[in-house]
Design a protein around this motif. Structure first.
Motif, PDB file in Angstrom:
ATOM      1  N   CYS A 167      -4.022  -5.012  -3.640  1.00  0.00           N
ATOM      2  CA  CYS A 167      -2.992  -4.326  -4.426  1.00  0.00           C
ATOM      3  C   CYS A 167      -1.614  -4.742  -3.918  1.00  0.00           C
ATOM      4  O   CYS A 167      -1.422  -4.969  -2.725  1.00  0.00           O
ATOM      5  CB  CYS A 167      -3.145  -2.818  -4.280  1.00  0.00           C
ATOM      6  N   ASN A 170       1.785  -1.475  -2.297  1.00  0.00           N
ATOM      7  CA  ASN A 170       2.229  -1.288  -0.910  1.00  0.00           C
ATOM      8  C   ASN A 170       2.556   0.157  -0.545  1.00  0.00           C
ATOM      9  O   ASN A 170       3.545   0.420   0.155  1.00  0.00           O
ATOM     10  CB  ASN A 170       3.443  -2.199  -0.646  1.00  0.00           C
ATOM     11  N   CYS A 171       1.731   1.090  -1.001  1.00  0.00           N
ATOM     12  CA  CYS A 171       1.898   2.482  -0.567  1.00  0.00           C
ATOM     13  C   CYS A 171       1.615   2.551   0.939  1.00  0.00           C
ATOM     14  O   CYS A 171       0.646   1.977   1.417  1.00  0.00           O
ATOM     15  CB  CYS A 171       0.934   3.392  -1.325  1.00  0.00           C
ATOM     16  N   PHE A 173       0.573   4.744   2.955  1.00  0.00           N
ATOM     17  CA  PHE A 173      -0.535   5.536   3.491  1.00  0.00           C
ATOM     18  C   PHE A 173      -1.889   4.961   3.105  1.00  0.00           C
ATOM     19  O   PHE A 173      -2.917   5.573   3.337  1.00  0.00           O
ATOM     20  CB  PHE A 173      -0.439   6.981   2.956  1.00  0.00           C
ATOM     21  N   CYS A 174      -1.905   3.761   2.488  1.00  0.00           N
ATOM     22  CA  CYS A 174      -3.120   3.255   1.845  1.00  0.00           C
ATOM     23  C   CYS A 174      -3.617   1.982   2.518  1.00  0.00           C
ATOM     24  O   CYS A 174      -2.863   1.020   2.698  1.00  0.00           O
ATOM     25  CB  CYS A 174      -2.827   2.970   0.369  1.00  0.00           C
ATOM     26  N   THR A 176      -5.768  -0.162   1.288  1.00  0.00           N
ATOM     27  CA  THR A 176      -5.858  -1.280   0.337  1.00  0.00           C
ATOM     28  C   THR A 176      -4.580  -2.105   0.356  1.00  0.00           C
ATOM     29  O   THR A 176      -4.613  -3.339   0.209  1.00  0.00           O
ATOM     30  CB  THR A 176      -6.105  -0.747  -1.098  1.00  0.00           C
ATOM     31  N   ALA A 177      -3.445  -1.420   0.565  1.00  0.00           N
ATOM     32  CA  ALA A 177      -2.158  -2.126   0.560  1.00  0.00           C
ATOM     33  C   ALA A 177      -2.134  -3.225   1.619  1.00  0.00           C
ATOM     34  O   ALA A 177      -1.462  -4.250   1.447  1.00  0.00           O
ATOM     35  CB  ALA A 177      -1.025  -1.134   0.798  1.00  0.00           C
ATOM     36  N   GLY A 216      -9.774   3.183  -7.550  1.00  0.00           N
ATOM     37  CA  GLY A 216     -10.213   2.355  -6.431  1.00  0.00           C
ATOM     38  C   GLY A 216      -9.113   1.382  -6.022  1.00  0.00           C
ATOM     39  O   GLY A 216      -7.925   1.696  -6.115  1.00  0.00           O
ATOM     40  N   GLN A 217      -9.518   0.201  -5.598  1.00  0.00           N
ATOM     41  CA  GLN A 217      -8.505  -0.794  -5.198  1.00  0.00           C
ATOM     42  C   GLN A 217      -7.664  -1.198  -6.407  1.00  0.00           C
ATOM     43  O   GLN A 217      -8.182  -1.444  -7.493  1.00  0.00           O
ATOM     44  CB  GLN A 217      -9.193  -2.054  -4.664  1.00  0.00           C
ATOM     45  N   GLY A 218      -6.366  -1.319  -6.147  1.00  0.00           N
ATOM     46  CA  GLY A 218      -5.481  -1.862  -7.176  1.00  0.00           C
ATOM     47  C   GLY A 218      -4.761  -0.805  -7.977  1.00  0.00           C
ATOM     48  O   GLY A 218      -5.096   0.381  -7.943  1.00  0.00           O
ATOM     49  N   SER A 250       0.404   4.752  -9.696  1.00  0.00           N
ATOM     50  CA  SER A 250       1.408   5.042  -8.665  1.00  0.00           C
ATOM     51  C   SER A 250       2.771   5.280  -9.306  1.00  0.00           C
ATOM     52  O   SER A 250       3.722   5.623  -8.616  1.00  0.00           O
ATOM     53  CB  SER A 250       1.477   3.868  -7.685  1.00  0.00           C
TER      54      SER A 250
HETATM   55  S1  SF4 Z   1      -4.397   0.943  -4.225  1.00  0.00           S
HETATM   56 FE1  SF4 Z   1      -3.233   2.685  -5.083  1.00  0.00          FE
HETATM   57  S2  SF4 Z   1      -2.545   3.874  -3.283  1.00  0.00           S
HETATM   58 FE2  SF4 Z   1      -3.187   1.829  -2.547  1.00  0.00          FE
HETATM   59  S3  SF4 Z   1      -1.304   0.567  -2.502  1.00  0.00           S
HETATM   60 FE3  SF4 Z   1      -2.280   0.247  -4.517  1.00  0.00          FE
HETATM   61  S4  SF4 Z   1      -1.321   1.759  -5.860  1.00  0.00           S
HETATM   62 FE4  SF4 Z   1      -0.872   2.417  -3.760  1.00  0.00          FE
END
Ligand code: SF4
Length: 409
Positions: A167, A170-171, A173-174, A176-177, A216-218, A250
Motif C-alpha cells: 500500500c 503510509n498510515c 500505525f499500519c 502493510t504500509a 485487507g492490504q491496500g 483511508s
Molecule cells: S493498508 Fe489501509 S491502513 Fe494500511 S497504509 Fe494502506 S490505507 Fe493505511
C-alpha cells in the motif's frame, strides 16, 4: 483471433461473450463459462466440464488461461481466525483473512453486526498483545477449521480481502504500509482470492452467510476500477448480495463521490483514526490533500440506501489519539454530518501491535472511557473485537509476517 494470452478470471459477461464469439462459438457458451468461473468457482480450464474437450483444447491453443490464485500458506489463530497467504502466478502475494463469526464491526450483512456486539461477549476484553501460539489449542482449532471441514464450527463468517500488493498510503500505525506499494491487483485476482477461501471452507453461498470487507492490504480506492469490477463480479457472478460487503477507505475523497454513484456497491466505512487535522495528517499523510472537512462533505453527500449505516473506523493509539478531548472532537465531526449523523456509527479498534510500529495499545479503561463519551453524546460506538492478533491477522497487521507461528502448508 490473436494468440496472445488471455486470462479469463476477471472478465465480465460481455467480455466473455466477445471472447466466445471470436472462437466462433454460440453465445450460450459465454453464460456457461461465466457460471463456471464465478458461481462454481472452478480453478482451471480442466474443470470446465460443460465444455467439450475439443473446445477446451482450442481455448488452450488460443492462449486462453484460467489462473486462479493459490493458497500458499495459512496461519491459524487460537480464536479460529485464519490468515492466508495467497500467491499469484507472477510471484507476488497478498493476505486474506477468514474470520468465523466476524469481528463485530463488519456491518456488511444487513444486520449491523456491530450492534449485536455492543456490551456483549464480542466486546473487547483485555487488549493486551497476544503472543504467538503454536500449542495444542491452536492445533485443535486448526483441525476443526481447515481442510475439507467435515464439521463446520461457524454459522457465519467474514472474509477480509486485499486490493493491492502492499500500500502507498503510509498510515503510521499500519504494518502493510511498511511494504510500500508493489502493484495493484486485477479484478480477477480480487475475486480469485475470495473464491480460494470459499473453496477452502466448502462454502455454499445459498445456505451460508458470508460477509466481505475490503479492509485487507491496500487502499481499494487507489485501485478503484479493479475494485468496483470485482464487486460487480461478486454480485452478478459469485452470488454475494451487495449488502454483505463493506469497503473501507483511508479518505480518498473523489472516489467516495464516485462510489455514491455506483448502481451496485458495498457499504462505506471511512477510516477516521484522528479527531483533528493536525493529528490526522501525522497519522495518515493524505489528510494534507483531503482533510477532515472534505471527508465530512463527501460523507454528507453520500447517498445511503434504506436502513444503511455509514461507518467511521477509529484505531485507538495509547496516549496519541484516545483522550477524552479526542472523543469530544469525534462527536463534533459526527454532528457536522448534519442529516447523515443519525445514520453514522463509530467502530473503535484498540490498536493491534506490530514490530517497527512505535505505538502502544490503550488499556481497556481508556477504550471504554472513549466509547462512553461518544455514546453519552448519542453517537453509536462499538468496540471491535480483535481477531487473530496472535498470528498477525488483525487490523493493520497484514505484512506477510511468517515468523510468528507455524504455517499449516
Ligand atoms: S493498508 Fe489501509 S491502513 Fe494500511 S497504509 Fe494502506 S490505507 Fe493505511
Amino acid at each position: 483471433m490473436e494468440t496472445s494470452a488471455t486470462e479469463i478470471l476477471g472478465l465480465n459477461i460481455q467480455e466473455l461473450t466477445d471472447l466466445i464469439g471470436q472462437l466462433g462459438e454460440p453465445a450460450y457458451r459465454a453464460q456457461q463459462l461465466f457460471h463456471a468461473i464465478y458461481r462454481q468457482r472452478i480453478s482451471s480450464l480442466d474443470e470446465l466440464t460443460t465444455f467439450p474437450k475439443s473446445l477446451r483444447a482450442a481455448m488452450t491453443e488460443q492462449g486462453i488461461t484460467l489462473s486462479a490464485p493459490k493458497i500458499d500458506k495459512k496461519f491459524i489463530s487460537t480464536d479460529g481466525t485464519i490468515r492466508y497467504l495467497i500467491a499469484f502466478p507472477d510471484g507476488q502475494s497478498v493476505e486474506t483473512v477468514w474470520m468465523p463469526e466476524g469481528d463485530g464491526g463488519e456491518a456488511g450483512d444487513g444486520t449491523d453486526a456491530g450492534d449485536e456486539e455492543a456490551g456483549g461477549p464480542g466486546e473487547v476484553g483485555a487488549p493486551s498483545v497476544a503472543q504467538p501460539q503454536v500449542g495444542s489449542q491452536n492445533k485443535n482449532v486448526a483441525q476443526q477449521q481447515v481442510g475439507n471441514e467435515k464439521r463446520k464450527t461457524w454459522s457465519r463468517a467474514t472474509i477480509c480481502v486485499s486490493s493491492q500488493v502492499g500500500c502507498a498510503v503510509n498510515c503510521k500505525f499500519c504494518m502493510t504500509a511498511l511494504l510500500g506499494l508493489k502493484r495493484n491487483l486485477t479484478a480477477g485476482e480480487i475475486v480469485g482470492q475470495i473464491a480460494a477461501i470459499l473453496n477452502d471452507h466448502n462454502v455454499d453461498l445459498e445456505k451460508e452467510r458470508i460477509n466481505i470487507v475490503f479492509m485487507g492490504q491496500g487502499e481499494p480506492f487507489n485501485n478503484y476500477d479493479a475494485f468496483i469490477k470485482a464487486v460487480r463480479l461478486l454480485v452478478d457472478g459469485v452470488g454475494f448480495p451487495q449488502s454483505r460487503m463493506t469497503v473501507s477507505t483511508s479518505g480518498i475523497v473523489p472516489r467516495i463521490y464516485d462510489l455514491g454513484q455506483e448502481p451496485v456497491r458495498p457499504k462505506l466505512a471511512i477510516s477516521l483514526n484522528a479527531s483533528n487535522d493536525e493529528e490526522r495528517t501525522k497519522l495518515i499523510p493524505i489528510n494534507k490533500k483531503w482533510d477532515i472537512a472534505s471527508l465530512v462533505d463527501a460523507a454528507r453527500a453520500f447517498p445511503l440506501r434504506n436502513r444503511e449505516r455509514l461507518t467511521f473506523e477509529y484505531v485507538l493509539l495509547d496516549n496519541e489519539n484516545d483522550s477524552p478531548d479526542n472523543a469530544r472532537e469525534v462527536v463534533q465531526i459526527i454532528r457536522a454530518l448534519g442529516d447523515k449523523a443519525d445514520s453514522a456509527k463509530v467502530n473503535l479498534i484498540a490498536w493491534n501491535s506490530g514490530p517497527e510500529i512505535p505505538f502502544s495499545t490503550p488499556s481497556d479503561s481508556r477504550v471504554h472511557a472513549f466509547q462512553k463519551i461518544l455514546m453519552d453524546a448519542g453517537v453509536p460506538a462499538f468496540i471491535r473485537r480483535p481477531r487473530g492478533r496472535d498470528i498477525y491477522a488483525a487490523c493493520g497487521q497484514l505484512k506477510r509476517t511468517e515468523s510468528v507461528t507455524r504455517s499449516l502448508l
